[in-house]
Write an enzyme that holds these catalytic residues in place. Structure first.
Site, PDB file in Angstrom:
ATOM      1  N   ASP A 194      -5.900 -83.984  18.061  1.00  0.00           N
ATOM      2  CA  ASP A 194      -5.993 -84.412  19.468  1.00  0.00           C
ATOM      3  C   ASP A 194      -7.225 -83.771  20.100  1.00  0.00           C
ATOM      4  O   ASP A 194      -7.846 -82.879  19.520  1.00  0.00           O
ATOM      5  CB  ASP A 194      -4.707 -83.982  20.203  1.00  0.00           C
ATOM      6  CG  ASP A 194      -4.441 -84.833  21.435  1.00  0.00           C
ATOM      7  OD1 ASP A 194      -5.255 -85.714  21.754  1.00  0.00           O
ATOM      8  OD2 ASP A 194      -3.396 -84.609  22.090  1.00  0.00           O
ATOM      9  N   HIS A 333      -3.179 -96.725  19.914  1.00  0.00           N
ATOM     10  CA  HIS A 333      -3.140 -95.847  21.090  1.00  0.00           C
ATOM     11  C   HIS A 333      -4.525 -95.608  21.687  1.00  0.00           C
ATOM     12  O   HIS A 333      -4.726 -95.768  22.895  1.00  0.00           O
ATOM     13  CB  HIS A 333      -2.464 -94.520  20.720  1.00  0.00           C
ATOM     14  CG  HIS A 333      -2.541 -93.483  21.794  1.00  0.00           C
ATOM     15  ND1 HIS A 333      -2.157 -93.734  23.092  1.00  0.00           N
ATOM     16  CD2 HIS A 333      -2.971 -92.184  21.780  1.00  0.00           C
ATOM     17  CE1 HIS A 333      -2.340 -92.643  23.824  1.00  0.00           C
ATOM     18  NE2 HIS A 333      -2.840 -91.700  23.052  1.00  0.00           N
TER      19      HIS A 333
HETATM   20  C1  HEM Z   1       2.903 -87.081  23.440  1.00  0.00           C
HETATM   21  C2  HEM Z   1       2.020 -87.904  24.010  1.00  0.00           C
HETATM   22  C3  HEM Z   1       0.674 -88.201  23.417  1.00  0.00           C
HETATM   23  C4  HEM Z   1       0.190 -87.985  22.158  1.00  0.00           C
HETATM   24  C5  HEM Z   1       0.923 -87.401  20.953  1.00  0.00           C
HETATM   25  C6  HEM Z   1      -1.190 -88.426  22.148  1.00  0.00           C
HETATM   26  C7  HEM Z   1      -2.040 -88.343  21.056  1.00  0.00           C
HETATM   27  C8  HEM Z   1      -3.368 -88.705  21.057  1.00  0.00           C
HETATM   28  C9  HEM Z   1      -4.264 -88.577  19.933  1.00  0.00           C
HETATM   29  C10 HEM Z   1      -3.899 -88.005  18.568  1.00  0.00           C
HETATM   30  C11 HEM Z   1      -5.471 -89.050  20.329  1.00  0.00           C
HETATM   31  C12 HEM Z   1      -6.734 -89.148  19.466  1.00  0.00           C
HETATM   32  C13 HEM Z   1      -7.631 -87.981  19.592  1.00  0.00           C
HETATM   33  C14 HEM Z   1      -8.555 -87.984  20.770  1.00  0.00           C
HETATM   34  O1  HEM Z   1      -9.338 -88.912  20.956  1.00  0.00           O
HETATM   35  O2  HEM Z   1      -8.483 -87.029  21.524  1.00  0.00           O
HETATM   36  C15 HEM Z   1      -5.344 -89.481  21.697  1.00  0.00           C
HETATM   37  C16 HEM Z   1      -6.360 -90.010  22.462  1.00  0.00           C
HETATM   38  C17 HEM Z   1      -6.210 -90.414  23.766  1.00  0.00           C
HETATM   39  N1  HEM Z   1      -5.073 -90.415  24.513  1.00  0.00           N
HETATM   40 FE1  HEM Z   1      -3.261 -89.765  23.923  1.00  0.00          FE
HETATM   41  N2  HEM Z   1      -1.501 -88.913  23.383  1.00  0.00           N
HETATM   42  C18 HEM Z   1      -0.392 -88.796  24.189  1.00  0.00           C
HETATM   43  C19 HEM Z   1      -0.271 -89.165  25.515  1.00  0.00           C
HETATM   44  C20 HEM Z   1      -1.260 -89.798  26.222  1.00  0.00           C
HETATM   45  C21 HEM Z   1      -1.102 -90.274  27.590  1.00  0.00           C
HETATM   46  C22 HEM Z   1       0.168 -90.164  28.439  1.00  0.00           C
HETATM   47  C23 HEM Z   1      -2.297 -90.830  27.946  1.00  0.00           C
HETATM   48  C24 HEM Z   1      -2.682 -91.476  29.241  1.00  0.00           C
HETATM   49  C25 HEM Z   1      -1.863 -92.259  29.912  1.00  0.00           C
HETATM   50  C26 HEM Z   1      -3.196 -90.684  26.810  1.00  0.00           C
HETATM   51  C27 HEM Z   1      -4.510 -91.075  26.813  1.00  0.00           C
HETATM   52  C28 HEM Z   1      -5.368 -90.887  25.765  1.00  0.00           C
HETATM   53  C29 HEM Z   1      -6.782 -91.194  25.849  1.00  0.00           C
HETATM   54  C30 HEM Z   1      -7.547 -91.696  27.070  1.00  0.00           C
HETATM   55  C31 HEM Z   1      -7.312 -90.899  24.589  1.00  0.00           C
HETATM   56  C32 HEM Z   1      -8.766 -91.040  24.153  1.00  0.00           C
HETATM   57  C33 HEM Z   1      -9.028 -92.444  23.650  1.00  0.00           C
HETATM   58  C34 HEM Z   1     -10.484 -92.640  23.294  1.00  0.00           C
HETATM   59  O3  HEM Z   1     -11.320 -92.294  24.131  1.00  0.00           O
HETATM   60  O4  HEM Z   1     -10.765 -93.122  22.213  1.00  0.00           O
HETATM   61  N3  HEM Z   1      -2.531 -90.078  25.787  1.00  0.00           N
HETATM   62  N4  HEM Z   1      -4.045 -89.258  22.122  1.00  0.00           N
END
Ligand code: HEM
Length: 477
Positions: A194, A333
């Site tokens: 993450d 996601h």
């Molecule tokens: C337990 C809850 C969540 C998990 C396990 C999770 C996990 C991840 C992972 C593994 C990544 C990819 C690594 C990265 O780009 O940093 C990611 C990216 C991202 N997540 Fe989540 N996330 C969660 C909740 C959320 C929530 C609630 C939001 C917003 C509503 C969110 C928004 C984003 C965004 C904006 C990215 C970057 C996407 C990009 O720029 O490519 N995430 N998340």
């Protein structure tokens, strides 16, 4: 109120350190509190302000950490970072009645729970009662974030905060975040790295390839680009400058159940062993492999070397094959939460206006043997999700409601027909009902995947405002 010269040195000294650069952390406590005595609190806060970590301090600290690593010095630099933020209820208790011009903040997160898709039930008076932790249902006035290199450092910071506030606050809940051990460092509990992709403010940090560049006002109130959901400049009090809205969401993760789902539903290919099919499904649900390598750049196998290369691991925008899901599902996601070039025909700000900075940390125990064996969660674990933006209706609320929960997002028309890509399989919410998502099978994009349960369950949270140091001095004490 807007400025094109952000940040001056004064701004860096003014903005709390977690907002953009993030408090360095191996461990982090979130102390959710209620104010017991407003006058005593104001007096105590005066004492805390010099201990609050600023962006200028984090900038220096991050340079020191890089130097420490570059020189191969052993161990970690000792750090204790402290930030503070207030809910609307907290502001009111302190007698701050100025309108921050953010209706979602005014109403609080509890009022949004149903619209965000959280699980719960509607009672006989038609009131929605979410399945949240009781502490978030009773609503909190503020949160202190204490982050450090070790538990010892964080305990030290927590003692300092508690000694300063004494009886002027009541601790409602303490969430103890902990970076996962060993090779899982930086990985959330399902095992995926993450904290890779984040928007950049060009005048603060040099953007890496693929990073979405935003004006400071998307993330920081009262600076250039701080606009409402219609794109109009917002009218905030002058003291809101260099503040930012903090979203806290407490997510439980059902890890054994998620792993079982992958095990039971491998993507099937000739000559590919079952485990690899499960691994590929996991990677396509997220849009990145566990290492962090994006499936768009490496669709069939993980590539840890690419994952570790900051010049390349975020350098893609889905524009080469916008109507094809072979490389990355539309509903993955990371694509739902940041559709990049999928929105290029919808105007200059269709994407940038909705960017947010994430500063989350994992909490809870590693998997126990009996949980692995029974495929059933027994111990609490999950993500203490934190994100910052200048406007909740543009940032978190919009992303959750209009992107990840919206089954017709990102907008795609294939053969003249609007395409339904389904829910974000990771964080899309349907009030607990089973969710459909498309495009997971690279050989058959129209095959639907049914997610029988939510593997991530919201246990509540709150919307807070992280004021600048100058606002704390002039308005809060
Ligand atoms: C337990 C809850 C969540 C998990 C396990 C999770 C996990 C991840 C992972 C593994 C990544 C990819 C690594 C990265 O780009 O940093 C990611 C990216 C991202 N997540 Fe989540 N996330 C969660 C909740 C959320 C929530 C609630 C939001 C917003 C509503 C969110 C928004 C984003 C965004 C904006 C990215 C970057 C996407 C990009 O720029 O490519 N995430 N998340």
């Amino acid at each position: 109120m807007s400025t094109t010269t952000w940040p001056t040195q004064q701004d860096l000294n003014d903005l709390q350190g977690d907002v953009i650069l993030g408090l360095p952390k191996r461990t982090e406590d979130f102390i959710f509190f209620n104010i017991q005595d407003a006058n005593a609190f104001k007096t105590d806060l005066k004492q805390l302000i010099p201990a609050i970590t600023t962006t200028a301090q984090i900038k220096k600290l991050r340079d020191d950490i890089s130097e420490h690593k570059r020189c191969g010095r052993p161990g970690l630099i000792k750090t204790v970072g402290i930030n503070i933020a207030f809910s609307n209820l907290g502001l009111k208790k302190l007698g701050i009645t100025d309108e921050l011009d953010d209706p979602a903040f005014d109403a609080g997160q509890l009022a949004s729970a149903q619209a965000l898709g959280d699980q719960g039930f509607v009672d006989s008076s038609n009131k929605f009662d979410p399945n949240w932790l009781p502490e978030f249902k009773s609503e909190t006035d503020g949160v202190v974030l204490i982050a450090g290199d070790s538990r010892t450092s964080v305990v030290e910071g927590a003692h300092k905060v508690e000694n300063i506030f004494g009886a002027s606050i009541r601790k409602v809940l303490v969430v103890k975040g902990q970076v996962r051990p060993g090779p899982e460092k930086g990985h959330e509990h399902f095992g995926f790295l993450d904290g890779i992709s984040s928007p950049a403010i060009e005048t603060l940090t040099k953007p890496l390839p693929g990073q979405i560049v935003v004006p400071p006002g998307v993330l920081i109130c009262g600076t250039e680009g701080d606009v409402d959901s219609a794109g109009n400049a917002v009218t905030r009090p002058a003291w809101a400058k260099n503040g930012s809205f903090l979203v806290y969401r407490h997510f439980n993760q059902l890890v054994p159940e998620f792993n079982k789902f992958l095990e039971d539903n491998p993507l099937e290919f000739p000559n590919i062993p079952r485990e690899q099919g499960s691994e590929l499904l996991g990677a396509r649900l997220f849009g990145r492999w566990k290492s962090g390598a994006p499936v768009y750049l490496t669709p069939t196998h993980d590539n840890p070397k690419l994952a570790a290369d900051k010049q390349h691991n975020n350098d893609f925008d889905y524009s080469e094959d916008p109507l094809d899901q072979t490389r990355c599902p539309f509903a993955a996601h990371i694509r739902k939460a940041n559709p990049r070039a999928d929105l290029k025909d919808f105007g200059a700000t269709a994407l940038t206006q909705h960017m947010l900075v994430r500063q989350s940390i994992a909490f809870g125990a590693e998997l126990a043997a009996d949980e692995i064996e029974s495929h059933t969660t027994r111990l609490d674990r999950g993500l203490a999700f934190v994100c910052y933006q200048s406007n909740l209706s543009n940032g978190f609320e919009f992303v959750q409601k209009s992107w990840v929960n919206a089954t017709n997002f990102p907008p795609k028309t294939i053969n003249g027909v609007a395409y339904n890509s389904g829910f974000d399989p990771i964080i899309g919410q349907n009030s607990g009902a089973p969710r459909q998502t498309d495009g997971m099978n690279p050989l058959n994009a129209n095959a639907e995947t049914t997610l029988p349960i939510d593997f991530i369950v919201s246990k509540g949270g709150q919307y807070y405002f992280t004021p600048s140091i100058s606002a704390l001095n002039t308005k809060f004490t």
